[in-house]
Design a protein around this motif. Structure first.
Motif, PDB file in Angstrom:
ATOM      1  N   ASN A 241      -1.580   4.703  -5.869  1.00 43.93           N
ATOM      2  CA  ASN A 241      -1.008   4.288  -7.141  1.00 43.93           C
ATOM      3  C   ASN A 241      -1.077   2.765  -7.242  1.00 43.93           C
ATOM      4  O   ASN A 241      -0.335   2.053  -6.567  1.00 43.93           O
ATOM      5  CB  ASN A 241       0.446   4.771  -7.211  1.00 43.93           C
ATOM      6  N   PHE A 242      -1.990   2.265  -8.075  1.00 39.35           N
ATOM      7  CA  PHE A 242      -2.181   0.826  -8.212  1.00 39.35           C
ATOM      8  C   PHE A 242      -2.726   0.534  -9.610  1.00 39.35           C
ATOM      9  O   PHE A 242      -2.627   1.386 -10.504  1.00 39.35           O
ATOM     10  CB  PHE A 242      -3.125   0.295  -7.124  1.00 39.35           C
ATOM     11  N   LYS A 243      -3.292  -0.630  -9.822  1.00 43.20           N
ATOM     12  CA  LYS A 243      -3.826  -1.024 -11.124  1.00 43.20           C
ATOM     13  C   LYS A 243      -5.352  -1.024 -11.061  1.00 43.20           C
ATOM     14  O   LYS A 243      -5.972  -2.024 -10.720  1.00 43.20           O
ATOM     15  CB  LYS A 243      -3.317  -2.419 -11.507  1.00 43.20           C
ATOM     16  N   PRO A 244      -5.958   0.108 -11.362  1.00 46.68           N
ATOM     17  CA  PRO A 244      -7.422   0.140 -11.374  1.00 46.68           C
ATOM     18  C   PRO A 244      -7.960  -0.454 -12.671  1.00 46.68           C
ATOM     19  O   PRO A 244      -7.415  -0.229 -13.747  1.00 46.68           O
ATOM     20  CB  PRO A 244      -7.738   1.637 -11.279  1.00 46.68           C
ATOM     21  N   GLY A 245      -9.017  -1.221 -12.546  1.00 49.07           N
ATOM     22  CA  GLY A 245      -9.590  -1.835 -13.743  1.00 49.07           C
ATOM     23  C   GLY A 245      -8.706  -2.945 -14.270  1.00 49.07           C
ATOM     24  O   GLY A 245      -7.931  -3.565 -13.551  1.00 49.07           O
ATOM     25  N   ARG A 246      -8.799  -3.193 -15.575  1.00 48.79           N
ATOM     26  CA  ARG A 246      -8.036  -4.266 -16.214  1.00 48.79           C
ATOM     27  C   ARG A 246      -6.982  -3.650 -17.129  1.00 48.79           C
ATOM     28  O   ARG A 246      -7.210  -3.443 -18.312  1.00 48.79           O
ATOM     29  CB  ARG A 246      -8.961  -5.186 -17.004  1.00 48.79           C
ATOM     30  N   GLY A 247      -5.847  -3.354 -16.566  1.00 49.51           N
ATOM     31  CA  GLY A 247      -4.750  -2.803 -17.357  1.00 49.51           C
ATOM     32  C   GLY A 247      -4.738  -1.294 -17.468  1.00 49.51           C
ATOM     33  O   GLY A 247      -3.909  -0.747 -18.211  1.00 49.51           O
ATOM     34  N   ASN A 248      -5.615  -0.592 -16.733  1.00 53.48           N
ATOM     35  CA  ASN A 248      -5.658   0.865 -16.807  1.00 53.48           C
ATOM     36  C   ASN A 248      -4.693   1.467 -15.773  1.00 53.48           C
ATOM     37  O   ASN A 248      -5.102   2.084 -14.795  1.00 53.48           O
ATOM     38  CB  ASN A 248      -7.089   1.357 -16.562  1.00 53.48           C
ATOM     39  N   TYR A 249      -3.411   1.282 -15.989  1.00 52.84           N
ATOM     40  CA  TYR A 249      -2.425   1.709 -14.994  1.00 52.84           C
ATOM     41  C   TYR A 249      -2.357   3.226 -14.840  1.00 52.84           C
ATOM     42  O   TYR A 249      -2.046   3.735 -13.763  1.00 52.84           O
ATOM     43  CB  TYR A 249      -1.032   1.196 -15.399  1.00 52.84           C
ATOM     44  N   ILE A 250      -2.638   3.980 -15.880  1.00 51.06           N
ATOM     45  CA  ILE A 250      -2.401   5.420 -15.886  1.00 51.06           C
ATOM     46  C   ILE A 250      -3.520   6.214 -15.212  1.00 51.06           C
ATOM     47  O   ILE A 250      -3.386   7.406 -14.964  1.00 51.06           O
ATOM     48  CB  ILE A 250      -2.189   5.915 -17.338  1.00 51.06           C
ATOM     49  N   ASP A 251      -4.622   5.571 -14.875  1.00 58.39           N
ATOM     50  CA  ASP A 251      -5.776   6.298 -14.353  1.00 58.39           C
ATOM     51  C   ASP A 251      -5.487   7.008 -13.028  1.00 58.39           C
ATOM     52  O   ASP A 251      -6.142   7.985 -12.687  1.00 58.39           O
ATOM     53  CB  ASP A 251      -6.963   5.337 -14.171  1.00 58.39           C
ATOM     54  N   ASP A 252      -4.511   6.527 -12.275  1.00 58.30           N
ATOM     55  CA  ASP A 252      -4.165   7.182 -11.009  1.00 58.30           C
ATOM     56  C   ASP A 252      -3.103   8.261 -11.185  1.00 58.30           C
ATOM     57  O   ASP A 252      -2.662   8.882 -10.222  1.00 58.30           O
ATOM     58  CB  ASP A 252      -3.675   6.152  -9.989  1.00 58.30           C
ATOM     59  N   GLY A 253      -2.662   8.482 -12.432  1.00 59.66           N
ATOM     60  CA  GLY A 253      -1.698   9.542 -12.717  1.00 59.66           C
ATOM     61  C   GLY A 253      -0.303   9.053 -13.027  1.00 59.66           C
ATOM     62  O   GLY A 253       0.541   9.824 -13.495  1.00 59.66           O
ATOM     63  N   PHE A 254      -0.010   7.764 -12.772  1.00 57.13           N
ATOM     64  CA  PHE A 254       1.332   7.240 -12.995  1.00 57.13           C
ATOM     65  C   PHE A 254       1.244   5.828 -13.578  1.00 57.13           C
ATOM     66  O   PHE A 254       0.519   4.981 -13.057  1.00 57.13           O
ATOM     67  CB  PHE A 254       2.133   7.194 -11.693  1.00 57.13           C
ATOM     68  N   ALA A 255       1.990   5.589 -14.646  1.00 48.37           N
ATOM     69  CA  ALA A 255       1.998   4.261 -15.254  1.00 48.37           C
ATOM     70  C   ALA A 255       2.797   3.274 -14.402  1.00 48.37           C
ATOM     71  O   ALA A 255       2.451   2.100 -14.297  1.00 48.37           O
ATOM     72  CB  ALA A 255       2.573   4.327 -16.665  1.00 48.37           C
ATOM     73  N   TYR A 256       3.887   3.786 -13.790  1.00 50.68           N
ATOM     74  CA  TYR A 256       4.722   2.939 -12.930  1.00 50.68           C
ATOM     75  C   TYR A 256       4.664   3.508 -11.513  1.00 50.68           C
ATOM     76  O   TYR A 256       3.598   3.761 -10.990  1.00 50.68           O
ATOM     77  CB  TYR A 256       6.158   2.886 -13.465  1.00 50.68           C
ATOM     78  N   THR A 257       5.810   3.668 -10.873  1.00 52.28           N
ATOM     79  CA  THR A 257       5.833   4.220  -9.512  1.00 52.28           C
ATOM     80  C   THR A 257       5.612   5.728  -9.545  1.00 52.28           C
ATOM     81  O   THR A 257       5.679   6.368 -10.601  1.00 52.28           O
ATOM     82  CB  THR A 257       7.187   3.929  -8.837  1.00 52.28           C
ATOM     83  N   ALA A 258       5.373   6.291  -8.369  1.00 56.47           N
ATOM     84  CA  ALA A 258       5.185   7.729  -8.206  1.00 56.47           C
ATOM     85  C   ALA A 258       6.180   8.242  -7.172  1.00 56.47           C
ATOM     86  O   ALA A 258       6.721   7.458  -6.381  1.00 56.47           O
ATOM     87  CB  ALA A 258       3.755   8.022  -7.743  1.00 56.47           C
ATOM     88  N   ASN A 272       1.728   6.707   1.256  1.00 55.31           N
ATOM     89  CA  ASN A 272       1.809   5.507   0.394  1.00 55.31           C
ATOM     90  C   ASN A 272       1.931   4.197   1.162  1.00 55.31           C
ATOM     91  O   ASN A 272       2.692   3.306   0.774  1.00 55.31           O
ATOM     92  CB  ASN A 272       2.997   5.647  -0.579  1.00 55.31           C
ATOM     93  N   MET A 273       1.154   4.063   2.230  1.00 54.40           N
ATOM     94  CA  MET A 273       1.106   2.769   2.908  1.00 54.40           C
ATOM     95  C   MET A 273       0.345   1.751   2.060  1.00 54.40           C
ATOM     96  O   MET A 273       0.467   0.548   2.281  1.00 54.40           O
ATOM     97  CB  MET A 273       0.468   2.901   4.286  1.00 54.40           C
ATOM     98  N   SER A 274      -0.424   2.225   1.115  1.00 54.41           N
ATOM     99  CA  SER A 274      -1.047   1.357   0.115  1.00 54.41           C
ATOM    100  C   SER A 274      -0.611   1.829  -1.256  1.00 54.41           C
ATOM    101  O   SER A 274      -0.646   3.023  -1.560  1.00 54.41           O
ATOM    102  CB  SER A 274      -2.578   1.405   0.212  1.00 54.41           C
ATOM    103  N   GLY A 275      -0.201   0.883  -2.099  1.00 52.94           N
ATOM    104  CA  GLY A 275       0.175   1.229  -3.452  1.00 52.94           C
ATOM    105  C   GLY A 275       1.596   1.763  -3.574  1.00 52.94           C
ATOM    106  O   GLY A 275       2.378   1.777  -2.624  1.00 52.94           O
ATOM    107  N   ASN A 276       1.924   2.199  -4.777  1.00 60.10           N
ATOM    108  CA  ASN A 276       3.245   2.681  -5.172  1.00 60.10           C
ATOM    109  C   ASN A 276       4.229   1.515  -5.196  1.00 60.10           C
ATOM    110  O   ASN A 276       4.457   0.930  -6.235  1.00 60.10           O
ATOM    111  CB  ASN A 276       3.733   3.819  -4.292  1.00 60.10           C
ATOM    112  N   VAL A 277       4.842   1.157  -4.066  1.00 59.97           N
ATOM    113  CA  VAL A 277       5.590  -0.101  -3.993  1.00 59.97           C
ATOM    114  C   VAL A 277       5.128  -0.865  -2.763  1.00 59.97           C
ATOM    115  O   VAL A 277       4.793  -0.265  -1.736  1.00 59.97           O
ATOM    116  CB  VAL A 277       7.122   0.111  -3.926  1.00 59.97           C
ATOM    117  N   ALA A 278       5.075  -2.187  -2.879  1.00 56.18           N
ATOM    118  CA  ALA A 278       4.836  -3.015  -1.706  1.00 56.18           C
ATOM    119  C   ALA A 278       6.072  -2.929  -0.817  1.00 56.18           C
ATOM    120  O   ALA A 278       7.145  -2.501  -1.267  1.00 56.18           O
ATOM    121  CB  ALA A 278       4.564  -4.457  -2.122  1.00 56.18           C
ATOM    122  N   GLU A 279       5.969  -3.340   0.447  1.00 57.66           N
ATOM    123  CA  GLU A 279       7.062  -3.100   1.387  1.00 57.66           C
ATOM    124  C   GLU A 279       7.434  -4.351   2.170  1.00 57.66           C
ATOM    125  O   GLU A 279       6.564  -5.058   2.694  1.00 57.66           O
ATOM    126  CB  GLU A 279       6.668  -1.971   2.350  1.00 57.66           C
TER     127      GLU A 279
END
Length: 364
Positions: A241-258, A272-279
């Motif tokens: 869950n991250f920001k693919p492309g330029r502003g296409n947040y929903i492409d991974d299935g979630f606009a915000y966190t999952a 989720n060691m990558s994406g979702n929330v940083a740690e």
């Protein structure tokens, strides 16, 4: 005849067992065990009759076995930071949360502090319970509106932490200090309710090296937790869950966190060691921290440095920040809508002795 012989035999067996038991109690002139006799004669054999102890695997944690890996840049340093140079590092065994700490788990912490019941039963630990100020622990829900310029985050500000629809989503709006307070409570909560004579090791934030080693899932060098250099699997689905492309947040299935159990885990079974929330991790930030710390269980701590390392990238970040080697930081008192945390526990035992089969979880 058979019954008499059998009766005599049973009587003999009973007398033999009784004799052995009585001797073990010292009633027939026995002076105790060999070590006790040696102690009485002036030998040093150690304190007798100490109960055995075996570390258990806490709920929803996974074992991370000791190993050596190449810590540092796994691909091009596009930021030209030169703060993540490669070097070989060895990490000892530890347990790590399978998931990022969720809203509902953090809520349990707050409820315990509010009610003044930090343990569910009579504490067996000799340590005094930790002291908390509830006003200093509540997540800052305004981060959903204040972290971004001209952003309509009011629905999340109102519902994200309080509504049960988001119970399994990662907690955010948490500072580095608040994350450490959660670890302190979690440690007391376990040991106060555990029937064991000896405390389990404390929960804590992972070191930066432990975090990167766990993120790579046992691979010496891995750009992402799933190993390969690509962000999509064979079916064309994004792996985080991250920001693919330029502003296409929903492409991974979630606009915000999952939810914390979304997407596939890495080879250690960690999500989720990558994406979702940083740690948050425990280390203070220093661009030269790698060169200043040792190559066995390195950890860079500096009480005078308010910048703390943040790892893993989040739902709002581009792919570069998802790389297992990318280092960023935030000030320890800052709360944002994209930083959460997970906890770890040191494994006590001989190096290489850990049972990594999670299905063999031992009960307390």
């Amino acid at each position: 005849m058979y019954r008499k012989k059998n009766s005599r035999f049973l009587t003999g067996v009973v007398m033999l067992i009784a004799s052995v038991l009585l001797q073990s109690c010292g009633l027939f002139g026995s002076k105790g065990s060999a070590s006790e006799k040696a102690n009485r004669s002036g030998e040093v054999t150690g304190v007798p009759n100490r109960s055995g102890w075996q570390q258990v695997l806490p709920h929803e944690m996974v074992p991370v076995k000791a190993g050596t890996f190449w810590m540092g840049q796994a691909d091009e340093d596009i930021a030209v930071s030169k703060s993540s140079l490669n070097r070989q590092v060895t990490i000892s065994e530890f347990y790590m949360d399978k998931y990022e700490v969720s809203n509902n788990k953090y809520r349990q912490f707050l409820e315990a502090v509010k009610m003044g019941e930090l343990a569910l039963s009579t504490p067996t630990t000799l340590k005094d319970p930790p002291q908390f100020n509830i006003d200093e622990l509540v997540p800052d829900t305004t981060v959903w509106s204040q972290s971004f310029t001209h952003h309509y985050g009011d629905p999340l500000m109102e519902y994200y932490f309080e509504h049960p629809a988001f119970d399994d989503y990662p907690v955010v709006g948490i500072s580095w200090e608040q994350a450490r307070k959660f670890c302190e409570w979690k440690t007391y909560h376990m040991n106060a309710n555990d029937k064991s004579e000896y405390d389990m090791p404390r929960f804590r934030l992972p070191s930066e090296a432990e975090w990167e080693y766990a993120a790579k899932g046992g691979k010496e060098i891995a750009k992402y937790p799933w190993g390969g250099p690509y962000l999509k699997n064979r079916r064309g689905c994004l792996m985080a869950n991250f920001k693919p492309g330029r502003g296409n947040y929903i492409d991974d299935g979630f606009a915000y966190t999952a939810p914390v159990d979304t997407y596939a885990p890495n080879d250690f079974g960690i999500y989720n060691m990558s994406g979702n929330v940083a740690e948050w991790v425990i280390d203070a930030y220093n661009p030269a921290g790698s060169a200043l710390s040792w190559d066995l269980d390195p950890r860079y701590e500096d009480e005078n440095e308010s910048r703390k390392v943040v790892r893993g990238g989040s739902w709002k970040d581009i792919a570069h920040y998802l790389e297992t080697s990318t280092r960023t930081y935030e000030y320890q008192d800052v709360k944002t809508a994209h930083i959460g945390f997970r906890t770890v526990m040191t494994f006590i035992g001989r190096s290489g002795s850990m049972d990594v089969r999670a299905s063999k979880r031992r009960r307390r």
